[in-house]
Design a protein around this motif. Structure first.
Motif, PDB file in Angstrom:
ATOM      1  N   ALA A 119      -9.952   4.933  19.095  1.00 10.55           N
ATOM      2  CA  ALA A 119      -8.753   4.384  18.451  1.00 10.55           C
ATOM      3  C   ALA A 119      -8.917   2.882  18.219  1.00 10.55           C
ATOM      4  CB  ALA A 119      -7.524   4.657  19.317  1.00 10.55           C
ATOM      5  N   PHE A 120      -9.515   2.192  19.180  1.00 11.09           N
ATOM      6  CA  PHE A 120      -9.767   0.759  19.005  1.00 11.09           C
ATOM      7  C   PHE A 120     -10.732   0.517  17.846  1.00 11.09           C
ATOM      8  CE2 PHE A 120     -12.421  -2.989  20.060  1.00 11.09           C
ATOM      9  CZ  PHE A 120     -11.438  -3.966  19.997  1.00 11.09           C
ATOM     10  N   ASP A 121     -11.730   1.369  17.726  1.00 14.52           N
ATOM     11  CA  ASP A 121     -12.682   1.269  16.617  1.00 14.52           C
ATOM     12  C   ASP A 121     -11.967   1.394  15.277  1.00 14.52           C
ATOM     13  OD1 ASP A 121     -15.420   1.561  15.272  1.00 14.52           O
ATOM     14  OD2 ASP A 121     -14.507   3.501  14.821  1.00 14.52           O
ATOM     15  N   ARG A 122     -11.048   2.344  15.165  1.00 15.36           N
ATOM     16  CA  ARG A 122     -10.309   2.521  13.910  1.00 15.36           C
ATOM     17  C   ARG A 122      -9.378   1.336  13.649  1.00 15.36           C
ATOM     18  NH1 ARG A 122     -12.693   4.210  10.511  1.00 15.36           N
ATOM     19  NH2 ARG A 122     -14.300   3.479  11.926  1.00 15.36           N
ATOM     20  N   TYR A 123      -8.809   0.788  14.711  1.00 14.71           N
ATOM     21  CA  TYR A 123      -7.934  -0.383  14.548  1.00 14.71           C
ATOM     22  C   TYR A 123      -8.714  -1.558  13.959  1.00 14.71           C
ATOM     23  CZ  TYR A 123      -5.819  -4.799  15.975  1.00 14.71           C
ATOM     24  OH  TYR A 123      -5.344  -6.082  15.982  1.00 14.71           O
ATOM     25  N   VAL A 124      -9.900  -1.821  14.498  1.00 17.14           N
ATOM     26  CA  VAL A 124     -10.716  -2.936  13.998  1.00 17.14           C
ATOM     27  C   VAL A 124     -11.146  -2.665  12.557  1.00 17.14           C
ATOM     28  CG1 VAL A 124     -12.846  -4.255  14.315  1.00 17.14           C
ATOM     29  CG2 VAL A 124     -11.517  -3.534  16.309  1.00 17.14           C
ATOM     30  N   ALA A 125     -11.533  -1.417  12.264  1.00 16.60           N
ATOM     31  CA  ALA A 125     -12.010  -1.084  10.917  1.00 16.60           C
ATOM     32  C   ALA A 125     -10.919  -1.249   9.873  1.00 16.60           C
ATOM     33  CB  ALA A 125     -12.538   0.346  10.903  1.00 16.60           C
ATOM     34  N   ILE A 126      -9.679  -0.934  10.236  1.00 18.31           N
ATOM     35  CA  ILE A 126      -8.578  -0.973   9.257  1.00 18.31           C
ATOM     36  C   ILE A 126      -7.905  -2.349   9.207  1.00 18.31           C
ATOM     37  CG2 ILE A 126      -6.274  -0.032   8.765  1.00 18.31           C
ATOM     38  CD1 ILE A 126      -7.324   2.644   9.895  1.00 18.31           C
ATOM     39  N   CYS A 127      -7.707  -2.959  10.366  1.00 18.87           N
ATOM     40  CA  CYS A 127      -6.958  -4.227  10.414  1.00 18.87           C
ATOM     41  C   CYS A 127      -7.859  -5.459  10.295  1.00 18.87           C
ATOM     42  CB  CYS A 127      -6.160  -4.297  11.717  1.00 18.87           C
ATOM     43  SG  CYS A 127      -4.917  -2.998  11.880  1.00 18.87           S
ATOM     44  N   SER A 231      -6.745   3.184  -2.387  1.00 13.43           N
ATOM     45  CA  SER A 231      -8.123   3.189  -2.873  1.00 13.43           C
ATOM     46  C   SER A 231      -8.863   4.313  -2.190  1.00 13.43           C
ATOM     47  CB  SER A 231      -8.807   1.852  -2.589  1.00 13.43           C
ATOM     48  OG  SER A 231      -8.926   1.641  -1.200  1.00 13.43           O
ATOM     49  N   LYS A 232     -10.082   4.554  -2.644  1.00 13.31           N
ATOM     50  CA  LYS A 232     -10.886   5.618  -2.050  1.00 13.31           C
ATOM     51  C   LYS A 232     -11.186   5.320  -0.592  1.00 13.31           C
ATOM     52  CE  LYS A 232     -15.210   8.173  -2.648  1.00 13.31           C
ATOM     53  NZ  LYS A 232     -16.457   8.305  -3.458  1.00 13.31           N
ATOM     54  N   GLY A 233     -11.473   4.019  -0.297  1.00  7.51           N
ATOM     55  CA  GLY A 233     -11.760   3.632   1.079  1.00  7.51           C
ATOM     56  C   GLY A 233     -10.562   3.827   1.982  1.00  7.51           C
ATOM     57  N   MET A 234      -9.378   3.445   1.493  1.00  6.93           N
ATOM     58  CA  MET A 234      -8.161   3.604   2.284  1.00  6.93           C
ATOM     59  C   MET A 234      -7.849   5.078   2.510  1.00  6.93           C
ATOM     60  SD  MET A 234      -7.056   0.725   3.276  1.00  6.93           S
ATOM     61  CE  MET A 234      -7.089  -1.037   2.943  1.00  6.93           C
ATOM     62  N   SER A 235      -8.063   5.903   1.476  1.00 12.51           N
ATOM     63  CA  SER A 235      -7.826   7.337   1.605  1.00 12.51           C
ATOM     64  C   SER A 235      -8.750   7.948   2.647  1.00 12.51           C
ATOM     65  CB  SER A 235      -8.022   8.015   0.251  1.00 12.51           C
ATOM     66  OG  SER A 235      -7.892   9.410   0.367  1.00 12.51           O
ATOM     67  N   LYS A 236     -10.009   7.500   2.659  1.00 13.29           N
ATOM     68  CA  LYS A 236     -10.965   7.986   3.641  1.00 13.29           C
ATOM     69  C   LYS A 236     -10.568   7.562   5.044  1.00 13.29           C
ATOM     70  CE  LYS A 236     -15.861   7.703   4.864  1.00 13.29           C
ATOM     71  NZ  LYS A 236     -17.178   7.087   4.519  1.00 13.29           N
ATOM     72  N   ALA A 237     -10.100   6.311   5.186  1.00 15.60           N
ATOM     73  CA  ALA A 237      -9.652   5.814   6.492  1.00 15.60           C
ATOM     74  C   ALA A 237      -8.456   6.610   6.998  1.00 15.60           C
ATOM     75  CB  ALA A 237      -9.313   4.329   6.394  1.00 15.60           C
ATOM     76  N   ALA A 238      -7.513   6.932   6.073  1.00 15.46           N
ATOM     77  CA  ALA A 238      -6.345   7.727   6.458  1.00 15.46           C
ATOM     78  C   ALA A 238      -6.763   9.125   6.902  1.00 15.46           C
ATOM     79  CB  ALA A 238      -5.369   7.805   5.288  1.00 15.46           C
ATOM     80  N   SER A 239      -7.728   9.716   6.195  1.00 13.67           N
ATOM     81  CA  SER A 239      -8.221  11.041   6.563  1.00 13.67           C
ATOM     82  C   SER A 239      -8.859  11.020   7.945  1.00 13.67           C
ATOM     83  CB  SER A 239      -9.230  11.518   5.519  1.00 13.67           C
ATOM     84  OG  SER A 239      -9.780  12.770   5.891  1.00 13.67           O
ATOM     85  N   THR A 240      -9.603   9.946   8.248  1.00  6.42           N
ATOM     86  CA  THR A 240     -10.221   9.809   9.575  1.00  6.42           C
ATOM     87  C   THR A 240      -9.158   9.701  10.658  1.00  6.42           C
ATOM     88  OG1 THR A 240     -12.141   8.692   8.598  1.00  6.42           O
ATOM     89  CG2 THR A 240     -11.808   8.442  10.965  1.00  6.42           C
ATOM     90  N   CYS A 241      -8.109   8.921  10.395  1.00  2.32           N
ATOM     91  CA  CYS A 241      -7.023   8.780  11.376  1.00  2.32           C
ATOM     92  C   CYS A 241      -6.330  10.113  11.625  1.00  2.32           C
ATOM     93  CB  CYS A 241      -6.009   7.744  10.893  1.00  2.32           C
ATOM     94  SG  CYS A 241      -6.581   6.036  11.009  1.00  2.32           S
ATOM     95  N   ILE A 242      -6.103  10.876  10.558  1.00  3.80           N
ATOM     96  CA  ILE A 242      -5.465  12.186  10.706  1.00  3.80           C
ATOM     97  C   ILE A 242      -6.332  13.123  11.544  1.00  3.80           C
ATOM     98  CG2 ILE A 242      -4.725  14.251   9.444  1.00  3.80           C
ATOM     99  CD1 ILE A 242      -3.863  12.376   7.160  1.00  3.80           C
ATOM    100  N   THR A 243      -7.648  13.057  11.322  1.00  5.81           N
ATOM    101  CA  THR A 243      -8.562  13.865  12.125  1.00  5.81           C
ATOM    102  C   THR A 243      -8.473  13.484  13.598  1.00  5.81           C
ATOM    103  OG1 THR A 243     -10.083  14.037  10.253  1.00  5.81           O
ATOM    104  CG2 THR A 243     -10.958  14.571  12.421  1.00  5.81           C
ATOM    105  N   HIS A 244      -8.420  12.175  13.861  1.00  8.43           N
ATOM    106  CA  HIS A 244      -8.287  11.709  15.241  1.00  8.43           C
ATOM    107  C   HIS A 244      -6.990  12.206  15.868  1.00  8.43           C
ATOM    108  CE1 HIS A 244     -11.391   8.222  15.422  1.00  8.43           C
ATOM    109  NE2 HIS A 244     -11.811   9.204  14.646  1.00  8.43           N
ATOM    110  N   ILE A 245      -5.916  12.200  15.094  1.00 10.43           N
ATOM    111  CA  ILE A 245      -4.625  12.669  15.608  1.00 10.43           C
ATOM    112  C   ILE A 245      -4.698  14.151  15.962  1.00 10.43           C
ATOM    113  CG2 ILE A 245      -2.215  13.105  14.989  1.00 10.43           C
ATOM    114  CD1 ILE A 245      -2.308  10.535  13.312  1.00 10.43           C
TER     115      ILE A 245
END
Length: 313
Positions: A119-127, A231-245
């Protein structure tokens, strides 16, 4: 024969999932087929991430460690369970029971803390995308994984050290297919009120707090992504977050059911325990992989390369 800690119990009787021979045979075949398919798939995930240079990002490093943890976790109770399907007298030694307790909570705790690291990894990647490479260095990733293992060890050893001090005078029957704290401490012939409260806090409330923290974190990240430019990158990031959830719900749901309540037997306990210790752990990396095109493509490249090498030789 008396055990060295003063207890008269040298082994525990496991009542298993069912006493009916036909059901036992069906479950044995079902779990054996499941393991024969899913276990090699998890090993393939680890090999793919290790061998493919395109998967050198921290996210995949954590996924490989998650797959390894889940393989280890599913090696604690299922082998004994499968062997007991053919045994008329299902028992486990006192030492074996304590070992199961330790490794279940050691590996389970490590996985919870690893999910926090992911989760910390995703936070750094997105924020903080511009600083992602410098923040999530190889050293930091290894430190987060090491901290997850250390956290799981601390969580587990505290419980085991307290449990081995308990006197067990009998009975010694566990209405389950493995040893867990919720049933073992109930067999102690002493007052366990304080110990049960500690176990409830250490296994139950800590799990619940981590679950809520992860949900809030991923929820906040999804809101941030929705507010940003699509964007495509944001959509991919959202998909990754949903998978994590999804993985968080799969991992934490059964654990919360088992440990966030009084340590008493309920009708669904065995069913939830099977999913908690056998099915879901091996499914976690698979769910992640099926939603990730990069890993699927890397797997195809790895398998085709191995096939070409086999044909060439």
């Amino acid at each position: 024969m008396e055990h060295e800690n003063g207890t008269g119990v040298t082994e525990f009787v496991l009542l298993g999932l069912s006493q009916t021979r036909e059901i036992q045979l069906f479950l044995f075949i079902l779990f054996l087929v499941f393991y024969s398919i899913i276990l090699p798939a998890n090993i393939l995930i680890i090999l793919t991430i290790q061998c493919d240079p395109h998967l050198g990002f921290p996210m995949y490093f954590f996924l490989a460690n998650l797959a390894f943890l889940d393989i280890c976790y599913c090696s604690v109770t299922p082998p004994k369970m499968l062997a007991d399907f053919f045994s008329h007298h299902k028992t486990i030694s006192y030492g074996g029971c304590m070992a199961q307790l330790f490794f279940i909570h050691f590996l389970g705790g490590a996985e919870i803390f690893l999910l926090m690291g992911m989760a910390f990894d995703r936070y750094v990647a997105i924020c903080h995308p511009l600083r992602y490479a410098s923040i999530m260095s190889r050293e930091i990733c290894c430190a987060l994984v090491g901290a997850a293992w250390a956290g799981g060890f601390t969580h587990s050893i505290l419980q085991v050290v307290l449990i081995i001090q308990l006197p067990f005078c009998g009975p010694n029957e566990l209405d389950n297919f493995f040893c867990d704290i919720t049933q073992v401490i109930k067999l102690a012939c002493t007052d366990i009120y304080v110990l049960e409260f500690f176990m409830f806090f250490n296994s139950g409330l800590v799990t619940l707090m981590c679950f809520l923290l992860l949900l809030i974190s991923y929820g906040a990240l999804l809101v941030r992504l929705q507010m940003g430019n699509p964007s495509k990158g944001m959509s991919k990031a959202a998909s990754t977050c949903i998978t994590h959830i999804i993985i968080v719900f799969i991992m934490f749901g059964p654990a919360i059911y088992i440990y966030c309540r009084p340590f008493q037997n309920f009708p669904l306990d065995k069913v939830v325990a099977v999913f908690h210790t056998v099915v879901f752990p091996l499914m976690n990396p698979m769910i992640y992989t099926l939603r990730n095109k990069e890993i699927i493509s890397a797997m195809k490249r790895l398998l085709s390369r191995r096939c070409e090498e086999g044909i060439g030789s």
